[in-house]
Each structure stands twice: as structure tokens, then as C-alpha cells.
Motif scaffolding. Structure first.
Motif, PDB file in Angstrom:
ATOM      1  N   LEU A 391       0.955  -1.317  -0.257  1.00  0.00           N
ATOM      2  CA  LEU A 391       0.080   0.002  -0.068  1.00  0.00           C
ATOM      3  C   LEU A 391       1.171   1.207   0.353  1.00  0.00           C
ATOM      4  O   LEU A 391       1.841   1.402   0.748  1.00  0.00           O
ATOM      5  CB  LEU A 391      -1.005   0.266   1.373  1.00  0.00           C
ATOM      6  CG  LEU A 391      -1.619  -1.089   1.340  1.00  0.00           C
ATOM      7  CD1 LEU A 391      -2.561  -1.415   2.449  1.00  0.00           C
ATOM      8  CD2 LEU A 391      -2.860  -1.343   0.017  1.00  0.00           C
ATOM      9  N   ASN A 392       0.489   2.132  -1.274  1.00  0.00           N
ATOM     10  CA  ASN A 392       1.187   3.045  -0.721  1.00  0.00           C
ATOM     11  C   ASN A 392       0.443   4.024  -1.546  1.00  0.00           C
ATOM     12  O   ASN A 392      -0.544   3.900  -1.962  1.00  0.00           O
ATOM     13  CB  ASN A 392       2.704   3.666  -1.837  1.00  0.00           C
ATOM     14  CG  ASN A 392       2.348   2.377  -3.046  1.00  0.00           C
ATOM     15  OD1 ASN A 392       1.414   3.049  -3.860  1.00  0.00           O
ATOM     16  ND2 ASN A 392       2.872   1.662  -3.785  1.00  0.00           N
ATOM     17  N   ASP A 393       0.992   5.682  -1.240  1.00  0.00           N
ATOM     18  CA  ASP A 393       0.424   6.477  -2.581  1.00  0.00           C
ATOM     19  C   ASP A 393      -0.618   6.597  -3.953  1.00  0.00           C
ATOM     20  O   ASP A 393      -1.434   7.212  -3.787  1.00  0.00           O
ATOM     21  CB  ASP A 393       1.102   8.629  -1.878  1.00  0.00           C
ATOM     22  CG  ASP A 393       1.175   8.694  -0.253  1.00  0.00           C
ATOM     23  OD1 ASP A 393       0.598   7.579   0.795  1.00  0.00           O
ATOM     24  OD2 ASP A 393       1.656   9.140  -0.191  1.00  0.00           O
ATOM     25  N   ASP A 394      -0.015   5.456  -4.315  1.00  0.00           N
ATOM     26  CA  ASP A 394      -0.241   5.821  -5.795  1.00  0.00           C
ATOM     27  C   ASP A 394      -1.643   4.808  -5.881  1.00  0.00           C
ATOM     28  O   ASP A 394      -2.342   5.077  -6.854  1.00  0.00           O
ATOM     29  CB  ASP A 394       0.516   4.607  -5.971  1.00  0.00           C
ATOM     30  CG  ASP A 394       2.259   5.236  -6.565  1.00  0.00           C
ATOM     31  OD1 ASP A 394       1.824   6.754  -6.578  1.00  0.00           O
ATOM     32  OD2 ASP A 394       3.197   4.901  -6.873  1.00  0.00           O
ATOM     33  N   LEU A 395      -2.011   4.393  -4.688  1.00  0.00           N
ATOM     34  CA  LEU A 395      -3.507   3.327  -4.862  1.00  0.00           C
ATOM     35  C   LEU A 395      -4.161   4.450  -4.158  1.00  0.00           C
ATOM     36  O   LEU A 395      -4.709   4.798  -3.018  1.00  0.00           O
ATOM     37  CB  LEU A 395      -3.363   2.292  -4.078  1.00  0.00           C
ATOM     38  CG  LEU A 395      -2.488   1.077  -3.948  1.00  0.00           C
ATOM     39  CD1 LEU A 395      -2.482   0.343  -2.978  1.00  0.00           C
ATOM     40  CD2 LEU A 395      -2.247   0.705  -5.688  1.00  0.00           C
ATOM     41  N   ASP A 396      -4.924   4.734  -5.203  1.00  0.00           N
ATOM     42  CA  ASP A 396      -6.068   5.764  -4.833  1.00  0.00           C
ATOM     43  C   ASP A 396      -7.253   5.241  -4.374  1.00  0.00           C
ATOM     44  O   ASP A 396      -8.371   4.456  -4.156  1.00  0.00           O
ATOM     45  CB  ASP A 396      -6.985   6.617  -5.476  1.00  0.00           C
ATOM     46  CG  ASP A 396      -7.666   7.727  -5.439  1.00  0.00           C
ATOM     47  OD1 ASP A 396      -7.775   8.100  -3.663  1.00  0.00           O
ATOM     48  OD2 ASP A 396      -8.577   8.545  -6.355  1.00  0.00           O
ATOM     49  N   LEU A 397      -7.550   4.395  -2.589  1.00  0.00           N
ATOM     50  CA  LEU A 397      -7.987   3.601  -1.557  1.00  0.00           C
ATOM     51  C   LEU A 397      -9.642   4.151  -2.240  1.00  0.00           C
ATOM     52  O   LEU A 397     -10.563   4.224  -2.280  1.00  0.00           O
ATOM     53  CB  LEU A 397      -7.619   3.317  -0.001  1.00  0.00           C
ATOM     54  CG  LEU A 397      -6.674   2.420  -0.965  1.00  0.00           C
ATOM     55  CD1 LEU A 397      -5.966   1.689   0.689  1.00  0.00           C
ATOM     56  CD2 LEU A 397      -7.083   1.540  -1.884  1.00  0.00           C
ATOM     57  N   GLY A 398      -9.399   5.720  -1.765  1.00  0.00           N
ATOM     58  CA  GLY A 398     -10.198   6.459  -1.386  1.00  0.00           C
ATOM     59  C   GLY A 398     -11.560   6.887  -2.449  1.00  0.00           C
ATOM     60  O   GLY A 398     -12.672   6.488  -2.311  1.00  0.00           O
ATOM     61  N   GLY A 399     -10.463   6.968  -3.197  1.00  0.00           N
ATOM     62  CA  GLY A 399     -11.173   7.590  -4.916  1.00  0.00           C
ATOM     63  C   GLY A 399     -11.941   5.660  -5.264  1.00  0.00           C
ATOM     64  O   GLY A 399     -13.068   6.172  -5.746  1.00  0.00           O
ATOM     65  N   ASN A 400     -11.670   4.813  -4.798  1.00  0.00           N
ATOM     66  CA  ASN A 400     -11.999   3.313  -5.482  1.00  0.00           C
ATOM     67  C   ASN A 400     -13.643   3.316  -4.254  1.00  0.00           C
ATOM     68  O   ASN A 400     -14.316   2.588  -4.942  1.00  0.00           O
ATOM     69  CB  ASN A 400     -11.179   1.973  -5.342  1.00  0.00           C
ATOM     70  CG  ASN A 400     -10.241   2.196  -6.357  1.00  0.00           C
ATOM     71  OD1 ASN A 400     -10.381   1.690  -7.359  1.00  0.00           O
ATOM     72  ND2 ASN A 400      -9.280   2.113  -6.891  1.00  0.00           N
ATOM     73  N   PHE A 401     -13.324   3.782  -3.056  1.00  0.00           N
ATOM     74  CA  PHE A 401     -14.439   3.480  -2.198  1.00  0.00           C
ATOM     75  C   PHE A 401     -15.688   4.362  -2.913  1.00  0.00           C
ATOM     76  O   PHE A 401     -16.451   3.938  -2.900  1.00  0.00           O
ATOM     77  CB  PHE A 401     -13.913   3.512  -0.993  1.00  0.00           C
ATOM     78  CG  PHE A 401     -14.449   3.351   0.454  1.00  0.00           C
ATOM     79  CD1 PHE A 401     -15.249   1.773   0.361  1.00  0.00           C
ATOM     80  CD2 PHE A 401     -15.664   4.136   1.058  1.00  0.00           C
ATOM     81  CE1 PHE A 401     -15.626   1.386   1.337  1.00  0.00           C
ATOM     82  CE2 PHE A 401     -16.097   3.402   2.314  1.00  0.00           C
ATOM     83  CZ  PHE A 401     -16.464   2.193   2.179  1.00  0.00           C
ATOM     84  N   SER A 402     -15.394   5.160  -3.525  1.00  0.00           N
ATOM     85  CA  SER A 402     -16.854   6.284  -3.446  1.00  0.00           C
ATOM     86  C   SER A 402     -17.156   6.026  -5.562  1.00  0.00           C
ATOM     87  O   SER A 402     -17.987   5.665  -5.002  1.00  0.00           O
ATOM     88  CB  SER A 402     -15.515   7.352  -3.187  1.00  0.00           C
ATOM     89  OG  SER A 402     -16.509   8.662  -4.350  1.00  0.00           O
ATOM     90  N   SER A 403     -16.350   5.568  -5.747  1.00  0.00           N
ATOM     91  CA  SER A 403     -16.469   5.160  -7.071  1.00  0.00           C
ATOM     92  C   SER A 403     -17.601   4.193  -7.428  1.00  0.00           C
ATOM     93  O   SER A 403     -18.151   3.978  -8.119  1.00  0.00           O
ATOM     94  CB  SER A 403     -15.001   5.348  -8.216  1.00  0.00           C
ATOM     95  OG  SER A 403     -15.495   5.097  -9.241  1.00  0.00           O
ATOM     96  N   VAL A 404     -16.667   2.971  -6.512  1.00  0.00           N
ATOM     97  CA  VAL A 404     -17.310   2.126  -6.551  1.00  0.00           C
ATOM     98  C   VAL A 404     -19.044   1.622  -6.373  1.00  0.00           C
ATOM     99  O   VAL A 404     -20.153   1.333  -6.704  1.00  0.00           O
ATOM    100  CB  VAL A 404     -16.762   0.573  -5.862  1.00  0.00           C
ATOM    101  CG1 VAL A 404     -17.271  -0.471  -5.442  1.00  0.00           C
ATOM    102  CG2 VAL A 404     -15.549   0.007  -6.538  1.00  0.00           C
ATOM    103  N   ARG A 405     -19.552   2.345  -4.493  1.00  0.00           N
ATOM    104  CA  ARG A 405     -20.191   2.653  -4.466  1.00  0.00           C
ATOM    105  C   ARG A 405     -21.391   3.783  -5.615  1.00  0.00           C
ATOM    106  O   ARG A 405     -22.578   2.974  -5.429  1.00  0.00           O
ATOM    107  CB  ARG A 405     -20.260   3.837  -3.192  1.00  0.00           C
ATOM    108  CG  ARG A 405     -21.776   3.574  -2.015  1.00  0.00           C
ATOM    109  CD  ARG A 405     -22.190   5.525  -2.906  1.00  0.00           C
ATOM    110  NE  ARG A 405     -21.589   6.230  -3.340  1.00  0.00           N
ATOM    111  CZ  ARG A 405     -21.760   7.154  -1.989  1.00  0.00           C
ATOM    112  NH1 ARG A 405     -21.905   7.096  -1.129  1.00  0.00           N
ATOM    113  NH2 ARG A 405     -20.422   8.819  -2.506  1.00  0.00           N
TER     114      ARG A 405
END
Length: 457
Positions: A391-405
Motif C-alpha cells: 500500500l502506497n500513495d499511488d493506490l487511490d483507495l478513497g477514490g475506489n471506495f467512492s467510485s464503486v459505491r
């Protein structure tokens, strides 16, 4: 389960029936029908609470009583979620002073072995074959705290019961088990019983991270001149198997959360708290689906808004872009003033969208992730190992969380990639962190709970 058929009498829509109760199914025969009271044979009706009487005397009470009537045979058919059966045949039961829960979920929470003196020292017999197991005094194998539940001041008491006597024909040397009691300061009406049951079930669902929590016994007690007297049992008809693990290491322990347990109880019983993120059962905790993703995001935002009621994204780069756009749109609004009202309407709409962006789900996710990195440290290591990633800053977890929702909520077909599944897992863990923070748990306690519930799922 009740384990035997029960006969009695019940009045439904002012008509009296004799009935036979077989588990949760009730079959009634009409005895006396009030004139003018008729209801259709089509469909069923439900009553939250209704009392009946045992054929030998004593009270029976049904909860979520769903019934229908055969118009031609005058027969009554009913089911219920819960049935209370009194053990007293000489009087009607209206209320109770104490309720007690027993079962594997309780035993794991407060292990019965805590009642044994010097646990571990008796595993091997002495040279002469003798073996001594000493049970602690009652006060040393009980714990009690005060709590406020539904605005009622109560005591919560966990006690390990002492094994009974051993007879000449005994092959079992006795069992020890724990009871979880809620002790009220005033007699509680039988009609309100189910809301207290759901309060306990909801709390243990949170502690086990699963909704399929069942109790083997639920007893009601009342105060008498001789002390407590058991007045009856509540039987619930659940639609799942009770597969709570026997290993107590899989459960959060009372002694580890005792100091803040009453706070947790109060927070979890807030009707506005959304815990739709909880899996149905253990197997369900491993599954990701569109419905579960939306529910988890909804729970996350609900808990986040309670924890951070005035949140606005304060990322400096975001604010630079936002302020630049807002300034440009304000200038354009002045340009179109008195010239093009539709254009100005669109400008206001776009400005509103930008303002809402300040509080979007991805920003909330990132806020939590940054605030709780220390608490998440062991979980991050676990995620890296399970998903073979770093896990690093290149992984946009927040963006994935929001987009998939957003895709799931609008019915779009979604392919779950590694990042979106990892974001889903972090969302669930951070919901727990925020709830536990609200209940004033320490960082050490929170890390321990995360380890028990989420590491090695």
C-alpha cells in the motif's frame, strides 16, 4: 426451542380460540366469536405483542405474532418470532426485574474458566492420582458495571455459575457457564421485552462482527422476599444456525473492554447509528457484493458524520483548485447578470457541486485513513500479505471506495479489482475504529479488537 407442544387459550380480534403451539406454529380452534368481528381468509395480519394463557394456568406471550384465519373452518393459524412461557401457573405475569442470557456467545465473552482457581495448575493429577479443581468464591467470578440503556439506569452483571451436585450415578462432573444479566431498578413490562433482547443482540453482533447471534437460553426473573425467582423463559425462532466458534480467542473479551463497555452499549443503541455493514454470518464476511458495498459505504458515512460533524476537506492542493474555480465561476456569474438567466442557473449548480465535493466520500475515507494510520498498522501488514501488494500513495483507495459505491448505487455493472476490495475492507475496519473512539476506547484496546475481528478473517 420449546421442545414440546403447548396447549392454551388466546383472544384474537375479540374471538377466543383454544390452541396448540408446536415450536413457533400455532393452530387454533374457535371457541367463541364476537358478533360483527370478521376478517378475510386472504393474507395475514401481524400483532407486535399479544398475551395468551396456558391450559394449566400461567402466562404465554407472543412477539411479532403473524396470524391468518380460515373463514370456512374457523381455524386460526399463526407464527411468531418469539414466545415467552411462564413457569408460574398461579398468576398472570406482567413484568420482570432481571433478564439473563446464556450460550456460547456469552461464554466466549466471559469465559467460564475464569472461575477456576489457578487455571492451568490442575491439568495433571498428583502422583497418587488425585486432582483438585477449586472454584473461586462467587464475588471473584462475577463482574458488574452500571449502564444507561434506553434512558434506564441498569446494572450489567456477568457471573459464572457453580456446577451442581454430583450423585452416585453421575458421569458428568458438572458444567460451568456464564450468565449475562441486565438488572433493572424498576419492574419492566413484558410488552417491552423484545427491545431489550434486540439491544443485547445488537451489541454482541458488533462484538462478533456478524448478525447471526443466538442465545441458548433467555430467562426472566423477578424480585421476591426470598431473593430472585425465575418466572419464565423467552424462546426465539432464528433463521440461522448458531455457529459461534468455541475458541474464545475469536471473541472480544469483557475484561478487555470493561471500562468502556457501558459507553459502547449506549452508542450502539442510538437508533440513528447505521450498522448495515455487519455481515450476516462468518461466511458472509468474506463476500463482496454490490448491495454490501453500498451498505458499507452508507455505514461509513453515517459513522463518519457523527465522528466529524464539521468535516470539510482541507487538503491544500484541493483548496487551491477549488478557490480558483469558485472565483472564475463568480466572475462568470456577474458577466451573465441580466443577460442569460439560464447560464447563471447552471453556474450556481456547478458551484454547488464543487462545494459538495469538499465533503465527498473519498475525502472522508482519506481523512480516516490518515488519522488512524497507527491503529491500522497491523491491518495494513495483513492486507499487504493477503493481497500480495504494498500500500502506497499511488493506490487511490478513497477514490475506489467512492467510485464503486456510486456505480453500484446507480445499478451499473461493476468489476471489483484488487484496490476496490481492499478499500472495502478498510472501510469496515475504520467504521469500527470510529465507533470505538466515540466510546473512548484506548488505542491499545482498539488495536486488540481489530486484531481479533479483522486480521486473519
Amino acid at each position: 426451542m420449546i421442545g414440546k407442544k403447548i396447549n392454551g387459550f388466546i383472544s384474537v380480534t375479540d374471538s377466543e380460540y383454544s390452541f396448540c403451539l408446536d415450536e413457533n406454529k400455532l393452530y387454533g380452534n374457535l371457541l367463541n366469536e364476537k358478533k360483527g368481528i370478521k376478517f378475510s381468509s386472504h393474507g395475514s395480519k401481524q400483532i407486535p405483542f399479544i398475551k395468551a394463557r396456558h391450559s394449566a394456568g400461567g402466562t404465554i406471550a407472543f412477539y411479532n405474532f403473524s396470524y391468518s384465519k380460515d373463514y370456512f373452518s374457523n381455524s386460526l393459524f399463526a407464527k411468531s418470532y418469539g414466545v415467552f412461557i411462564s413457569r408460574l401457573i398461579n398468576r398472570d405475569i406482567d413484568g420482570y426485574d432481571v433478564m439473563s442470557f446464556k450460550g456460547k456467545a456469552i461464554n466466549n465473552f466471559y469465559p467460564p474458566a475464569l472461575s477456576v482457581e489457578g487455571i492451568g495448575s490442575f491439568e495433571y493429577p498428583s502422583d497418587d492420582g488425585s486432582k483438585t479443581i477449586k472454584i473461586k468464591p462467587f464475588l471473584e467470578k462475577s463482574d458488574e458495571i452500571e449502564a444507561i440503556i434506553y434512558e434506564k439506569k441498569v446494572k450489567i452483571k456477568l457471573s459464572v455459575c457453580t456446577p451442581g451436585s454430583i450423585g452416585i450415578d453421575s458421569t458428568n462432573l458438572g458444567e460451568i457457564y456464564t450468565s449475562f444479566r441486565i438488572i433493572f431498578q424498576e419492574k419492566m413490562p413484558l410488552e417491552d421485552l423484545m427491545k431489550w433482547v434486540f439491544a443485547v443482540k445488537k451489541t454482541f453482533a458488533f462484538l462478533y462482527f456478524r448478525n447471526d447471534i443466538a442465545f441458548e437460553e433467555i430467562e426472566l426473573w423477578e424480585n421476591t422476599d426470598r431473593g430472585l425467582d425465575r418466572i419464565g423463559n423467552l424462546f426465539l425462532y432464528e433463521k440461522f444456525e448458531n455457529d459461534i466458534p468455541k475458541s474464545s480467542s475469536k471473541c472480544v473479551k469483557f475484561l478487555g473492554i470493561k471500562e468502556h463497555f457501558s459507553n459502547l452499549f449506549a452508542i450502539l443503541l442510538d437508533e440513528k447509528l447505521n450498522l448495515l455493514c455487519l455481515p450476516t454470518d462468518k461466511q458472509d464476511s468474506w463476500i463482496v457484493s454490490p448491495e454490501k458495498y453500498v451498505f458499507t459505504c452508507a455505514s461509513f458515512e453515517n459513522v463518519f458524520d457523527k465522528r466529524y460533524p464539521n468535516f470539510i476537506n482541507d487538503d491544500q492542493d484541493f483548496l487551491i483548485v477549488k478557490n480558483s474555480l469558485m472565483s472564475f465561476l463568480s466572475q462568470e456569474d456577474e458577466t451573465y447578470k441580466g443577460i442569460n438567466s439560464k447560464a447563471r442557473k447552471w453556474i450556481r449548480k456547478i458551484k454547488g457541486t464543487i462545494e459538495r465535493e469538499s465533503t465527498n466520500l473519498d475525502h472522508k475515507f482519506n481523512k480516516c485513513f490518515n488519522d488512524y494510520k497507527v491503529l491500522l498498522s497491523e491491518f495494513i501488514i495483513n492486507i499487504n500479505r493477503r493481497y500480495n501488494t504494498i500500500l502506497n500513495d499511488d493506490l487511490d483507495l478513497g477514490g475506489n471506495f467512492s467510485s464503486v459505491r456510486n456505480h453500484n448505487a446507480h445499478g451499473s455493472k461493476t468489476e471489483y479489482n484488487k484496490e476496490s476490495i481492499i478499500a472495502f475492507e478498510f472501510g469496515r475496519v475504520m467504521i469500527y475504529i470510529m465507533v470505538l473512539k466515540e466510546a473512548e476506547f484506548s488505542d491499545v484496546e482498539i488495536k486488540n479488537i481489530i486484531s481479533i475481528l479483522f486480521i486473519g478473517l
